[in-house]
Design an enzyme around this catalytic site. Sequence first.
Site, PDB file in Angstrom:
ATOM      1  N   TYR A   1       0.830  -1.205   0.000  1.00 15.71           N
ATOM      2  CA  TYR A   1       0.000   0.000   0.000  1.00 15.71           C
ATOM      3  C   TYR A   1       0.866   1.257   0.000  1.00 15.71           C
ATOM      4  CZ  TYR A   1      -3.829   3.133   1.342  1.00 15.71           C
ATOM      5  OH  TYR A   1      -4.750   4.143   1.381  1.00 15.71           O
TER       6      TYR A   1
ATOM      7  N   LYS B   1       1.250   4.524  -2.729  1.00 19.04           N
ATOM      8  CA  LYS B   1       0.977   5.904  -2.330  1.00 19.04           C
ATOM      9  C   LYS B   1       2.186   6.812  -2.522  1.00 19.04           C
ATOM     10  CE  LYS B   1      -3.310   5.234  -1.332  1.00 19.04           C
ATOM     11  NZ  LYS B   1      -4.381   5.901  -2.102  1.00 19.04           N
TER      12      LYS B   1
END
Length: 260
Positions: free
Chosen positions: A161, A165
């Site tokens: 994740y 990002k």
Amino acid sequence: MAIDTTAPAGGQKVALVTGSANGIGKAIVQKLAADGYAVVINDLEANKEKAEAFAAELKKQGHKASVALADVSDFEQVKNMVNSLDRLDVMVANAAVVAPVDFITDDHIDGWQKTFDVNLKGHLLCYKFAAIKMIAQGWGGRIIGASSIVGRKPEPGRMTYSATKWAIRGLTQQAAFELGKHKITVNCYAPGLINSELAQQYMASSPVAAEMMNAVINTSAVGRIGEPEEVAALVSFLVSDGAGFITGQTVSIDGGIVFT
């Protein structure tokens, strides 16, 4: 799905928000509708009922709203969704998935491809086709992406994740650099822990995830979880005329976890 407005630049502006049948995206749509935009609610086919119910609710409030079902990781679906609109002034690439807890030493990369497809490729496609349409229209626009505090500061178990990002921040800067001459600004917001369905799902996914998220709350300056409406207020400013000199930036909204 086409919005029922064919107004030129002086007419009602149109905002498309991806992943907006619930959570942060829903709050952003609600705020932009209140700001006077005709809003397009995007989500997956699986969330059709939620999206349509939300659109109906907005219409009862006197707003212009429509639903555009599309998978943001699919090139043709995003292209067709954007091209179906009569005009586009604001694109908010909000749709995302959260990968399971993972570490660099895990003997697998479960969830890596799907997370990159939705989070990073999804942003690329939204930025790309929004930019093409805005350039053709000739009056500029606003493109907003969704980074995260883990796109600024590593946290345990957020390998996949976090990687997406961080990459979204770089993509946003590159897009801002290329599109400024077309009067298009590109920025993204970097939320901390926000009281959304996505965060709740992550916290419920494992005891480790819940422990990590609680640690995040306890280490923030304000000592609480954020609300989707607070992120929506930031997006409202970033797409406003007052933010016309801001581009290529990632704005943290995390209650004081990362200071920049």
